[in-house]
Design an enzyme around this catalytic site. Structure first.
Site, short mmCIF file in Angstrom:
data_model
loop_
_atom_site.label_atom_id
_atom_site.label_comp_id
_atom_site.label_asym_id
_atom_site.label_seq_id
_atom_site.Cartn_x
_atom_site.Cartn_y
_atom_site.Cartn_z
N HIS A 427 -19.14 3.88 -3.97
CA HIS A 427 -17.80 4.15 -3.42
C HIS A 427 -17.81 5.45 -2.63
O HIS A 427 -18.25 6.48 -3.14
CB HIS A 427 -16.76 4.24 -4.55
CG HIS A 427 -15.37 4.42 -4.02
ND1 HIS A 427 -14.54 5.45 -4.39
CD2 HIS A 427 -14.68 3.70 -3.09
CE1 HIS A 427 -13.39 5.35 -3.73
NE2 HIS A 427 -13.44 4.30 -2.95
N HIS A 428 -17.36 5.38 -1.39
CA HIS A 428 -17.21 6.56 -0.54
C HIS A 428 -15.75 6.66 -0.12
O HIS A 428 -15.33 5.96 0.81
CB HIS A 428 -18.05 6.43 0.74
CG HIS A 428 -19.53 6.51 0.51
ND1 HIS A 428 -20.43 6.07 1.46
CD2 HIS A 428 -20.26 6.98 -0.53
CE1 HIS A 428 -21.66 6.27 1.00
NE2 HIS A 428 -21.58 6.82 -0.21
N GLU A 429 -14.99 7.51 -0.76
CA GLU A 429 -13.64 7.80 -0.24
C GLU A 429 -13.82 8.93 0.76
O GLU A 429 -14.23 10.02 0.41
CB GLU A 429 -12.71 8.21 -1.39
CG GLU A 429 -11.33 8.66 -0.94
CD GLU A 429 -10.64 7.68 0.00
OE1 GLU A 429 -10.31 6.57 -0.43
OE2 GLU A 429 -10.44 8.03 1.19
N HIS A 497 -12.09 0.00 3.35
CA HIS A 497 -10.64 -0.04 3.09
C HIS A 497 -9.92 0.91 4.04
O HIS A 497 -10.49 1.92 4.45
CB HIS A 497 -10.36 0.37 1.64
CG HIS A 497 -10.56 -0.75 0.67
ND1 HIS A 497 -9.68 -1.00 -0.36
CD2 HIS A 497 -11.53 -1.69 0.57
CE1 HIS A 497 -10.10 -2.05 -1.05
NE2 HIS A 497 -11.23 -2.48 -0.51
N GLU A 498 -8.71 0.59 4.35
CA GLU A 498 -7.85 1.37 5.26
C GLU A 498 -8.44 1.48 6.67
O GLU A 498 -7.97 2.28 7.48
CB GLU A 498 -7.56 2.79 4.71
CG GLU A 498 -6.71 2.80 3.47
CD GLU A 498 -7.54 2.73 2.20
OE1 GLU A 498 -8.70 3.19 2.21
OE2 GLU A 498 -7.04 2.21 1.19
N GLU A 516 -10.38 -4.23 3.72
CA GLU A 516 -9.06 -4.33 3.10
C GLU A 516 -8.07 -4.59 4.24
O GLU A 516 -7.76 -5.73 4.55
CB GLU A 516 -8.74 -3.06 2.32
CG GLU A 516 -7.41 -3.18 1.59
CD GLU A 516 -6.96 -1.86 1.01
OE1 GLU A 516 -6.43 -1.87 -0.10
OE2 GLU A 516 -7.10 -0.81 1.67
N GLU A 522 -3.91 -3.76 -5.17
CA GLU A 522 -3.62 -2.43 -5.72
C GLU A 522 -2.10 -2.18 -5.84
O GLU A 522 -1.66 -1.52 -6.77
CB GLU A 522 -4.29 -1.34 -4.89
CG GLU A 522 -3.85 -1.28 -3.45
CD GLU A 522 -4.59 -0.18 -2.65
OE1 GLU A 522 -4.96 0.84 -3.22
OE2 GLU A 522 -4.76 -0.37 -1.44
C1 NOJ Z 1 -7.34 2.96 -1.54
C2 NOJ Z 1 -8.16 1.76 -1.77
O1 NOJ Z 1 -7.57 0.62 -1.21
C3 NOJ Z 1 -8.35 1.62 -3.25
O2 NOJ Z 1 -9.03 0.42 -3.54
C4 NOJ Z 1 -9.10 2.82 -3.75
O3 NOJ Z 1 -9.22 2.73 -5.14
C5 NOJ Z 1 -8.36 4.11 -3.40
N1 NOJ Z 1 -8.05 4.12 -2.02
C6 NOJ Z 1 -9.17 5.35 -3.73
O4 NOJ Z 1 -10.22 5.51 -2.83
CA CA Z 2 -5.74 0.57 0.37
#
Ligand code: NOJ
Ligand code: CA
Length: 727
Positions: A427-429, A497-498, A516, A522
Site C-alpha cells: 500500500h502506497h498512500e 485509488h483516487e 477506484e 469504504e
Molecule cells: C482512500 C482509499 O480509497 C481507501 O481504500 C484507503 O484505505 C484510504 N484512502 C487510505 O489510504
Molecule cells: Ca477512495
C-alpha cells in the site's frame, strides 16, 4: 489477430455543397466552405454527419434514424491564436476494420473491433495549420478524436478550450455525479437534465477534496435515457497526456460542452505535434444491455505495450483495511506524538497507541485466513511511517514508502506469507503528493520486489500538492501514467485509488489491474451509499475499466465492529455476492473482517469459488438504477457464474439459462435474499439452494430492494439425482 483494412468509399456519401457566404461570386471558392460528409456503422444503424458550416466543424449522430446527437460543435481554442477555425476540408479518408484481439484479462477472452472510419483533415486557411478529426463508427457507438499532425506552422501549442459539444435531443433522464476536478466519490443522482441545476447542491456530500466548477457540470461516463427508450453513454477513451473531460450542460438548449480540467494557470493542455486528444465516445442502443456489452472504450485504446505479460495475474484478496475504515483500528502507530517523522524520530522511543491495525500479529491472522480459504493475497494499510504526520495536513514529504512501523516485521511477514502460499499486496498512500511519490518510486518499487510484493494499491487522498493542481488535470494524468509504466518495468501490478477515472488504458497497460475512481464500499463503513449504487456503476464508472469496489461486507451494523460507529451499510448479503459477478474485476477483495466471514461460512463459499477472469460474459438483464444480471464463463475452468444486483425496488428475474453448454446437466447453487430479507432491518437473511438445470431451464428468482443473488454452476453427476430439477 485478424486484420482487414479496406477502403469503403461507397459508405462516405452525401457530399453537399452549401451556399457560399454572401459575396462569393459564382465559380469562386467560397471564403469559408460548407459541406457535409456522412458515413455509417458496419450494420448501418448508426449514421454520422460531419458538417463544415461556414468554415466551422460540427457533427451529428443518429441511430436507426432517430437523432442521438443533434448538430454539435467541434473544435479548439488555442492560447496563442484564439479560435482554431475557419477551415476548409483538405482531405477525407475512409476505411473499415474488422479484427479481434485477446486481452490479458477481462470480461471475455476475445474482443472484436469492427468499425468504419472517416478521417477529415481540415486546413485553417489563414494559418495553413491542419487538424484531422478521426471518427469511428462501431455498431454500438461512435468514437472521435482530434489529431494534430507534424506540420510547419504548428509545433508547440496550448489548448485554452475544447469546443466539443454533445447536443441532446430532449430533456433526458441522466444518472450523474457533480463535475469535480478532484473527486468522483459521489452517490449518483437520477434526474432529468433540466433538474441537474436544482439538485447539484444536494448531490455534493462531504468528500475530502472537492472542486466543483459549475452548477450544471457532470462527470463521465454519463448514462442517459431518452423518453423513447434510447440509452446513450458519454465518456472518453485513451486519456493520455491530456486533462480529463467533464461535461457542462446548457440547460436551456440541452447541449453538453466539454469542460477540461485546467492547470493552475487556467490552461488546459500543453501539446506538441504530432499529437492526439483522447477519443470522445458515444455508446448508444435501444437495449441497455448493449451499453454493458460495448467494447468501444477498449477498442479505442492502443494494443498492449507490455511484451511478456505472464507475470500479470488476477488477485482475490483480503486485507487489514475494513477495521481502519470502520474505526476499529488505526493506520497510525501512536497517539502520543503528533509527529512520528521518518528522519527525526527514534521510533523505538514512541509509545504505540494499542489500536494500530498493521501489527505483525494481526497481519499473520489475515495471512492464516487467506491461506485457509484460498485467497491469493493480503493487503496491509498503515504499515509504513507517516500516518500521524499526514492526517489533515498538506505536507509534501510525509511518506518514503520504505520505512515500516516498529511493530510491522516486513521480513518476518514475507517469510510467513511465503510459507502459507499467500502474496502480500503493498500500500502506497501518496497523500496527494505526486512529486514526493515520483522521487521515491524507484526505491519504493525496488523495496516491493525485494520483499516479495508484486502488486500495489496506491492512493491520492487530499488536495494535490503543489497547490492549484487537481486530481484530473494534464499534469496529474501524466503522473498516474508514469506510475503505471514504471511499475510495468518492475513487473508490478497497480490498483490506483483516487486517480483519474479509467478510460480503457488497461488494454495498453494490463498491469493496471483495477482502479477506484468512484464511490467504493469504504463509504458504507462511514456514511452509507444509496441502495441503487451498484446498479448504476456498471453504466458509468465501469465503462472505462474494472473497479476495486471492495465488496463482500456481511455485517451491515457497523457498531458491531466499532461501538462508536453507528453507520448502517445499505445492502443485503446476497447483494454483496452478486457484485462479484456483476462488477467484473481481475482484482477483487473480500473486504469484511475474517470473524464476520466465519459467522456465515456457507455464503462465504461463493466468494471463495467465484472466478475473476472470463472466457465470455452474457448480459441477461439491465436497467440503470434498477437491476443488472450477468452470467460469465470462467477462463480456464469453463465454470459458469451468474450475479444480480437490484436497486431501490425488488426485482424478479426470469432467466433462460440458454447460455449454458447445450446437452449438459448442471447443478446450480443459488445464493439469494430470503423472502423476509430487508436491507435496513434484516440484511443477513439469505437462502442457499441447489437445483439441477440445463440450457433449456428457466430460473426465477427475486431480489429484494438493494438485494441480489449469485449462482455458481457445476456439472451434475450421478450423486446429484436427488436434487430437484428446474424446468
Ligand atoms: C482512500 C482509499 O480509497 C481507501 O481504500 C484507503 O484505505 C484510504 N484512502 C487510505 O489510504
Ligand atoms: Ca477512495
Amino acid at each position: 489477430m485478424r486484420n482487414i483494412i479496406s477502403a469503403f468509399i461507397a459508405l462516405a456519401t452525401g457530399l453537399t455543397a452549401f451556399a457560399a457566404p454572401a459575396g462569393a461570386g459564382a465559380g469562386d471558392m467560397p471564403e469559408f466552405a460548407s459541406e457535409t460528409r456522412s458515413f455509417t456503422s458496419p450494420d448501418g444503424n448508426l449514421r454520422m454527419d460531419f458538417i463544415l458550416d461556414n468554415g466551422a466543424p460540427f457533427y451529428s449522430l443518429s441511430y436507426k434514424d432517430k437523432p442521438v446527437i443533434g448538430k454539435s460543435r467541434l473544435g479548439m481554442r488555442l492560447t496563442d491564436s484564439g479560435l482554431f477555425d475557419w477551415f476548409e476540408i483538405n482531405d477525407v479518408a475512409t476505411s473499415s476494420f474488422d479484427g479481434t484481439w485477446n486481452p490479458v484479462w477481462g470480461e471475455e477472452a476475445e474482443i472484436r473491433d469492427h468499425h468504419n472510419e472517416m478521417a477529415v483533415t481540415l486546413r485553417q486557411i489563414s494559418s495553413d495549420r491542419r487538424m484531422t478529426l478521426r471518427f469511428r463508427l462501431f455498431d454500438d457507438g461512435l468514437g472521435f478524436r482530434y489529431e494534430f499532425p507534424a506540420q510547419d506552422n504548428l509545433t508547440y501549442f496550448v489548448i485554452a478550450d475544447e469546443l466539443t459539444e454533445f447536443a441532446m435531443t430532449g430533456d433526458h433522464t441522466a444518472w450523474w455525479i457533480p463535475g469535480d476536478y478532484d473527486t468522483q466519490e459521489y452517490d449518483y443522482t437520477e434526474s432529468r437534465l433540466s433538474e441537474i441545476r436544482g439538485l447539484l447542491g444536494g448531490a455534493i456530500s462531504g468528500n475530502l477534496s472537492q472542486t466543483i466548477f459549475s452548477d450544471t457540470g457532470v462527470q463521465t461516463a454519463l448514462q442517459l435515457k431518452t423518453d423513447d427508450g434510447l440509452y446513450i453513454n458519454l465518456h472518453e477513451a485513451a486519456l493520455v497526456n491530456y486533462p480529463a473531460m467533464h461535461l457542462e450542460l446548457n440547460d436551456s438548449t440541452m447541449v453538453f460542452k466539454a469542460h477540461l480540467t485546467p492547470d493552475p494557470n487556467g490552461d488546459m493542455a500543453y501539446m506538441q505535434t504530432a499529437c492526439t486528444t483522447p477519443w470522445r465516445t458515444v455508446i448508444v442502443s435501444d437495449d441497455a444491455r448493449d451499453i454493458l456489452a460495448s467494447r468501444i472504450t477498449l477498442n479505442l485504446n492502443e494494443p498492449c505495450k507490455i511484451g511478456d505479460t505472464s507475470w500479470i495475474h488476477p488477485y482475490k484478496y483480503v486485507g487489514v483495511w475494513w477495521e481502519m475504515i470502520t474505526g476499529k483500528s488505526s493506520w497510525s502507530y501512536t497517539n502520543d506524538l503528533k509527529t512520528v517523522h521518518i528522519d527525526t524520530d527514534d521510533l523505538s522511543a514512541v509509545k504505540p497507541n494499542g489500536t494500530h491495525g498493521a501489527t505483525t500479529e494481526n497481519v499473520k491472522r489475515y495471512i492464516d485466513f487467506a491461506s485457509e480459504h484460498g485467497f491469493d493475497g493480503v493487503l496491509v494499510e498503515g504499515w509504513n511511517v507517516g500516518w500521524e504526520d499526514w492526517f489533515g495536513n498538506m505536507k509534501e514529504y510525509v511518506f518514503d514508502f520504505v520505512t515500516p512501523y516498529p511493530d510491522f516485521d516486513v521480513d518476518g511477514i514475507r517469510k510467513y506469507a511465503e510459507e502459507k502460499g499467500v502474496k502480500m499486496i503493498m500500500h502506497h498512500e501518496t497523500s496527494g503528493s505526486p512529486r514526493n511519490y515520483e522521487r521515491h518510486l524507484d526505491t519504493a518499487y525496488t523495496f516491493m520486489k525485494e520483499h516479495g510484493y508484486d502488486a500495489v494499491k496506491s492512493g491520492y487522498v487530499g488536495n494535490i500538492i503543489p497547490k492549484g493542481n487537481n486530481h484530473y488535470n494534464q499534469w496529474m494524468v501524466n503522473h498516474y501514467q508514469y506510475a503505471i509504466e514504471k511499475a510495468a518495468d518492475y513487473r508490478i501490478m497497480v490498483n490506483a485509488h483516487e486517480a483519474v477515472r479509467p478510460t480503457g488504458l488497461c488494454r495498453t497497460w494490463p498491469n493496471l489491474i483495477s482502479n477506484e475512481s468512484a464511490r467504493g464500499t469504504e463509504y458504507q463503513g462511514t456514511n452509507g451509499s444509496k441502495p441503487f449504487h451498484v446498479t448504476v456503476l456498471p453504466f458509468t464508472r465501469l465503462i472505462g475499466g474494472p473497479m476495486d469496489y471492495t465488496p463482500g461486507i456481511f455485517e451491515m451494523d457497523i457498531s458491531k465492529i466499532n461501538p462508536n460507529n453507528h453507520t448502517h451499510a445499505n445492502f443485503t448479503i446476497a447483494n454483496q455476492l452478486g457484485i462479484y459477478v456483476v462488477m467484473s474485476s481481475p482484482l477483487q477483495m473480500a473486504a469484511d473482517l475474517p470473524e464476520n466471514y466465519e459467522r456465515f461460512p456457507d455464503a462465504f463459499q461463493f466468494i471463495k469459488d467465484v472466478a475473476l477472469d472470463w472466457e465470455k460474459s452474457v448480459y441477461l438483464e439491465a436497467e440503470p438504477g434498477e437491476y443488472v444480471t450477468v452470467a460469465r464463463k470462467a477462463k480456464g475452468t469453463g465454470q459458469w457464474f451468474l450475479g444480480n444486483v437490484s436497486g431501490e425496488k425488488a426485482h424478479t428475474s426470469r432467466i433462460r439459462l440458454d447460455f449454458l453448454d447445450p446437452g449438459k446437466e448442471y447443478v446450480a447453487t443459488i445464493y439469494a435474499d430470503a423472502p423476509d430479507a430487508d436491507y435496513r432491518t434484516n440484511p443477513q437473511a439469505y437462502t442457499i439452494r441447489e437445483v439441477r438445470c440445463t440450457s433449456d431451464s428457466t430460473l426465477e428468482q427475486t431480489a429484494v430492494e438493494a438485494g441480489g443473488f449469485a449462482v455458481s454452476f457445476r456439472e451434475a453427476g450421478p450423486q446429484d439425482r436427488k436434487i430437484r430439477r428446474l424446468r
